[in-house]
Design a protein around this motif. Structure first.
Motif, mmCIF file in Angstrom:
data_model
loop_
_atom_site.group_PDB
_atom_site.id
_atom_site.type_symbol
_atom_site.label_atom_id
_atom_site.label_comp_id
_atom_site.label_asym_id
_atom_site.label_seq_id
_atom_site.Cartn_x
_atom_site.Cartn_y
_atom_site.Cartn_z
ATOM 1 N N GLU A 1 5.620 0.936 -7.801
ATOM 2 C CA GLU A 1 4.915 0.078 -8.755
ATOM 3 C C GLU A 1 4.650 0.828 -10.057
ATOM 4 O OE1 GLU A 1 0.606 -2.197 -9.271
ATOM 5 O OE2 GLU A 1 1.055 -1.058 -7.449
ATOM 6 N N ALA A 2 5.051 0.231 -11.165
ATOM 7 C CA ALA A 2 4.822 0.833 -12.478
ATOM 8 C C ALA A 2 3.391 0.541 -12.903
ATOM 9 C CB ALA A 2 5.814 0.281 -13.496
ATOM 10 N N THR A 3 2.456 1.421 -12.526
ATOM 11 C CA THR A 3 1.042 1.188 -12.829
ATOM 12 C C THR A 3 0.706 1.520 -14.280
ATOM 13 O OG1 THR A 3 0.499 3.395 -11.994
ATOM 14 C CG2 THR A 3 0.336 1.569 -10.449
ATOM 15 N N VAL A 4 1.499 2.383 -14.902
ATOM 16 C CA VAL A 4 1.346 2.704 -16.321
ATOM 17 C C VAL A 4 2.705 2.562 -16.982
ATOM 18 C CG1 VAL A 4 0.970 4.570 -17.989
ATOM 19 C CG2 VAL A 4 -0.669 4.214 -16.144
ATOM 20 N N LYS A 5 2.754 1.841 -18.101
ATOM 21 C CA LYS A 5 4.004 1.688 -18.860
ATOM 22 C C LYS A 5 3.693 1.946 -20.327
ATOM 23 C CE LYS A 5 4.587 -2.458 -17.132
ATOM 24 N NZ LYS A 5 5.118 -3.820 -16.857
ATOM 25 N N ARG A 6 4.211 3.047 -20.840
ATOM 26 C CA ARG A 6 3.963 3.406 -22.236
ATOM 27 C C ARG A 6 5.278 3.756 -22.929
ATOM 28 N NH1 ARG A 6 -1.283 7.513 -21.633
ATOM 29 N NH2 ARG A 6 -2.616 6.063 -20.460
ATOM 30 N N ILE A 7 5.329 3.444 -24.206
ATOM 31 C CA ILE A 7 6.503 3.781 -24.999
ATOM 32 C C ILE A 7 6.040 4.493 -26.269
ATOM 33 C CG2 ILE A 7 6.511 1.505 -26.119
ATOM 34 C CD1 ILE A 7 9.598 1.772 -26.218
ATOM 35 N N TYR A 8 6.779 5.522 -26.664
ATOM 36 C CA TYR A 8 6.373 6.393 -27.764
ATOM 37 C C TYR A 8 7.399 6.334 -28.890
ATOM 38 C CZ TYR A 8 3.389 8.184 -24.050
ATOM 39 O OH TYR A 8 2.474 8.288 -23.024
ATOM 40 N N GLY A 9 6.901 6.180 -30.124
ATOM 41 C CA GLY A 9 7.807 6.157 -31.263
ATOM 42 C C GLY A 9 7.081 5.745 -32.527
ATOM 43 N N ASP A 10 7.814 5.747 -33.619
ATOM 44 C CA ASP A 10 7.282 5.294 -34.902
ATOM 45 C C ASP A 10 7.686 3.830 -35.069
ATOM 46 O OD1 ASP A 10 6.430 4.815 -37.433
ATOM 47 O OD2 ASP A 10 7.628 6.380 -38.398
ATOM 48 N N PHE A 11 6.780 2.925 -34.739
ATOM 49 C CA PHE A 11 7.103 1.508 -34.738
ATOM 50 C C PHE A 11 6.989 0.869 -36.122
ATOM 51 C CE2 PHE A 11 5.761 2.659 -30.455
ATOM 52 C CZ PHE A 11 6.885 2.265 -29.748
ATOM 53 N N THR A 12 6.767 1.703 -37.135
ATOM 54 C CA THR A 12 6.817 1.214 -38.515
ATOM 55 C C THR A 12 8.224 1.361 -39.086
ATOM 56 O OG1 THR A 12 6.234 3.380 -39.471
ATOM 57 C CG2 THR A 12 4.421 1.898 -38.875
ATOM 58 N N SER A 13 9.086 2.065 -38.379
ATOM 59 C CA SER A 13 10.447 2.294 -38.874
ATOM 60 C C SER A 13 11.360 1.146 -38.459
ATOM 61 C CB SER A 13 10.999 3.604 -38.322
ATOM 62 O OG SER A 13 11.201 3.509 -36.922
ATOM 63 N N PRO A 14 12.385 0.839 -39.261
ATOM 64 C CA PRO A 14 13.304 -0.261 -38.924
ATOM 65 C C PRO A 14 14.011 -0.045 -37.590
ATOM 66 C CG PRO A 14 13.573 0.436 -41.207
ATOM 67 C CD PRO A 14 12.683 1.451 -40.566
ATOM 68 N N ASP B 1 0.811 -1.210 0.000
ATOM 69 C CA ASP B 1 0.000 0.000 0.000
ATOM 70 C C ASP B 1 0.846 1.263 0.000
ATOM 71 O OD1 ASP B 1 -2.331 -1.371 -0.091
ATOM 72 O OD2 ASP B 1 -2.790 -1.218 2.045
ATOM 73 N N SER B 2 2.053 1.164 0.590
ATOM 74 C CA SER B 2 2.899 2.346 0.712
ATOM 75 C C SER B 2 3.782 2.584 -0.508
ATOM 76 C CB SER B 2 3.793 2.229 1.956
ATOM 77 O OG SER B 2 4.629 1.086 1.855
ATOM 78 N N ALA B 3 3.755 1.655 -1.490
ATOM 79 C CA ALA B 3 4.613 1.785 -2.666
ATOM 80 C C ALA B 3 4.153 2.954 -3.528
ATOM 81 C CB ALA B 3 4.587 0.491 -3.482
ATOM 82 N N LEU B 4 5.119 3.648 -4.106
ATOM 83 C CA LEU B 4 4.794 4.761 -4.992
ATOM 84 C C LEU B 4 4.120 4.235 -6.258
ATOM 85 C CD1 LEU B 4 8.066 6.917 -4.855
ATOM 86 C CD2 LEU B 4 5.942 7.284 -3.596
ATOM 87 N N ARG B 5 3.078 4.909 -6.703
ATOM 88 C CA ARG B 5 2.432 4.579 -7.966
ATOM 89 C C ARG B 5 3.099 5.403 -9.053
ATOM 90 N NH1 ARG B 5 -3.408 6.031 -5.870
ATOM 91 N NH2 ARG B 5 -2.043 7.593 -4.929
ATOM 92 N N LEU B 6 3.738 4.717 -9.997
ATOM 93 C CA LEU B 6 4.585 5.386 -10.975
ATOM 94 C C LEU B 6 4.061 5.230 -12.393
ATOM 95 C CD1 LEU B 6 8.033 4.186 -9.574
ATOM 96 C CD2 LEU B 6 6.929 6.394 -9.158
ATOM 97 N N ALA B 7 4.201 6.280 -13.172
ATOM 98 C CA ALA B 7 3.912 6.244 -14.609
ATOM 99 C C ALA B 7 5.250 6.206 -15.337
ATOM 100 C CB ALA B 7 3.111 7.472 -15.022
ATOM 101 N N VAL B 8 5.458 5.164 -16.118
ATOM 102 C CA VAL B 8 6.726 4.979 -16.839
ATOM 103 C C VAL B 8 6.494 5.351 -18.306
ATOM 104 C CG1 VAL B 8 8.532 3.342 -17.476
ATOM 105 C CG2 VAL B 8 7.352 3.109 -15.275
ATOM 106 N N LEU B 9 7.201 6.380 -18.759
ATOM 107 C CA LEU B 9 7.051 6.875 -20.127
ATOM 108 C C LEU B 9 8.405 6.782 -20.822
ATOM 109 C CD1 LEU B 9 4.866 10.041 -19.367
ATOM 110 C CD2 LEU B 9 4.120 7.678 -19.767
ATOM 111 N N ILE B 10 8.459 6.030 -21.916
ATOM 112 C CA ILE B 10 9.721 5.732 -22.599
ATOM 113 C C ILE B 10 9.744 6.386 -23.971
ATOM 114 C CG2 ILE B 10 11.248 3.897 -23.411
ATOM 115 C CD1 ILE B 10 9.784 2.000 -21.472
ATOM 116 N N ASP B 11 10.816 7.091 -24.261
ATOM 117 C CA ASP B 11 11.048 7.690 -25.579
ATOM 118 C C ASP B 11 11.825 6.664 -26.409
ATOM 119 O OD1 ASP B 11 11.729 9.177 -27.778
ATOM 120 O OD2 ASP B 11 13.039 10.574 -26.720
ATOM 121 N N ALA B 12 11.129 5.968 -27.306
ATOM 122 C CA ALA B 12 11.774 4.899 -28.084
ATOM 123 C C ALA B 12 12.892 5.418 -28.973
ATOM 124 C CB ALA B 12 10.732 4.169 -28.935
ATOM 125 N N ASP B 13 12.854 6.710 -29.321
ATOM 126 C CA ASP B 13 13.890 7.279 -30.181
ATOM 127 C C ASP B 13 15.201 7.512 -29.429
ATOM 128 O OD1 ASP B 13 11.977 7.350 -32.165
ATOM 129 O OD2 ASP B 13 11.447 9.448 -31.806
#
Length: 276
Positions: free
Chosen positions: A45-58, A14-26
Motif C-alpha cells: 500500500e502506497a501510504t505516502v506519495k510525494r513528487i519532487y521538482g520545480d513545478f513552475t517550469s514548463p 494487514d499484511s500488506a507492505l506500507r510503502l513510501a513512494v518518492l518520485i523525481d519529477a526531473d
C-alpha cells in the motif's frame, strides 16, 4: 459502547507492505503514472506519495495534470543555481526523515538517476524493501542497489507504445531533394525482443541454482532467485506478461509440470531446463 476490540473486517490487508513512494519529477514521465501505481499496488500500500521538482517550469506541466487525480503530494523545489540538482537533495532528506519514523516497510524510488544509489543502499541497511522504477538508461549501480527494479517502458499505456513506434506522416507539401523509396511499415513482430536479447545463459544458471537435485524448481522459487541475482529482470521485456507465460512458451528451453498441492485443491507450476 466500545469494547476495546478491533473490528478486523475493515482491515483485510494487514499484511500488506506500507510503502513510501518518492518520485523525481526531473527523471520520470507522467505518462507512466497509472501503470506505476498499479505495479506498486502489487507490492503493498502506497501510504505516502510525494513528487519532487520545480513545478513552475514548463517541463513539469505534464505532472500538474495527474497529481490531484492520483493524490500525489507535490514538493516544490526551486533550482538554487544552474547545474545543481536541488530536487535530488530534497528527496533524499525527506526519505531519511521518513525512514527514521519507522512507519514503513519499504520505499519506491522513481527515477533514472544514479544519484539515488546511496539512498537505496542506506534504506536496505535498515532492513526495508527498496523498489526502483526507471527507464532503461538507468545505470546498473542504482538498479542493483534495489531489491527489485522495474523499467517504466513496460508500464506505458498501449496506445502510447503504438504511437512511439508509428512513423510520423510527412508534412503536406513538403519537398525533398531525392524521392525516398516507399516506406515499408515495420511488422508488429519487430517490437518483440530477439533471441539475442533474451539472457538465456543467466536464466538457466538461475534455474539450476533454484532447482532441486532433479533439476525441478517451483515457479515462485525460480522467480525469486532471478530477482535476487538480477533485480531488473522482468518477463515483460521479452514479450510475456508473466514469468509463467514465458516458461510455458519457451519450450526450447524449459520443461513445465503442474503438481497438485497436498491437502488443497490447487496446483503449482514446476519448471526445469530442457535436456538438449
Amino acid at each position: 459502547m466500545a469494547n476495546g476490540k478491533r473490528d478486523t473486517k475493515f482491515e483485510p490487508d494487514d499484511s500488506a507492505l506500507r510503502l513510501a513512494v518518492l518520485i523525481d519529477a526531473d527523471n520520470a514521465q507522467a505518462a507512466v503514472i497509472e501503470g506505476l501505481l498499479a505495479e506498486i499496488a502489487r507490492f503493498g500500500e502506497a501510504t505516502v506519495k510525494r513528487i519532487y521538482g520545480d513545478f513552475t517550469s514548463p517541463g513539469s506541466a505534464q505532472w500538474k495534470k495527474v497529481l490531484n487525480r492520483h493524490a500525489i503530494k507535490p514538493v516544490q523545489q526551486f533550482a538554487y543555481t544552474t547545474g545543481k540538482n536541488a530536487t535530488d537533495s530534497t528527496l533524499i532528506i525527506d526519505a531519511m526523515d521518513l525512514l527514521y519514523t519507522r512507519r514503513f516497510d519499504g520505499f519506491c524510488l522513481v527515477s533514472s538517476d544514479s544519484d539515488f544509489t546511496g539512498l537505496a543502499l542506506r534504506i536496505r541497511e535498515e532492513g526495508l524493501m527498496v523498489f526502483g522504477f526507471g527507464e532503461k538508461k538507468t545505470p546498473d549501480a542504482f538498479r542493483n542497489a534495489c531489491h527489485r527494479f522495474l523499467f517504466t517502458e513496460v508500464l506505458r499505456p498501449v496506445a502510447q507504445k503504438a504511437a512511439e513506434t508509428t512513423p510520423a506522416p510527412a508534412a503536406k507539401g513538403a519537398k525533398s531533394a531525392k524521392k525516398p523509396a516507399k516506406a515499408v511499415p515495420k511488422p508488429a513482430a519487430a517490437e518483440e525482443p530477439t533471441e539475442q536479447d533474451f539472457p538465456r545463459a543467466f536464466v538457466l544458471e538461475a534455474l539450476d541454482k533454484a532447482g532441486d537435485d532433479s533439476g525441478w524448481a517451483g515457479l515462485g522459487a525460480f522467480g525469486s532467485y532471478l530477482n535476487k541475482l538480477q533485480p531488473d529482470f522482468d518477463s515483460r521485456l521479452y514479450g510475456f506478461r508473466k514469468l509463467s507465460d514465458l516458461v510455458r512458451a519457451r519450450t526450447d528451453i524449459f520443461e513445465c509440470e503442474e503438481r497438485a498441492v497436498p491437502g488443497a485443491d490447487a496446483k503449482v507450476l514446476y519448471v526445469r531446463a530442457r535436456e538438449r
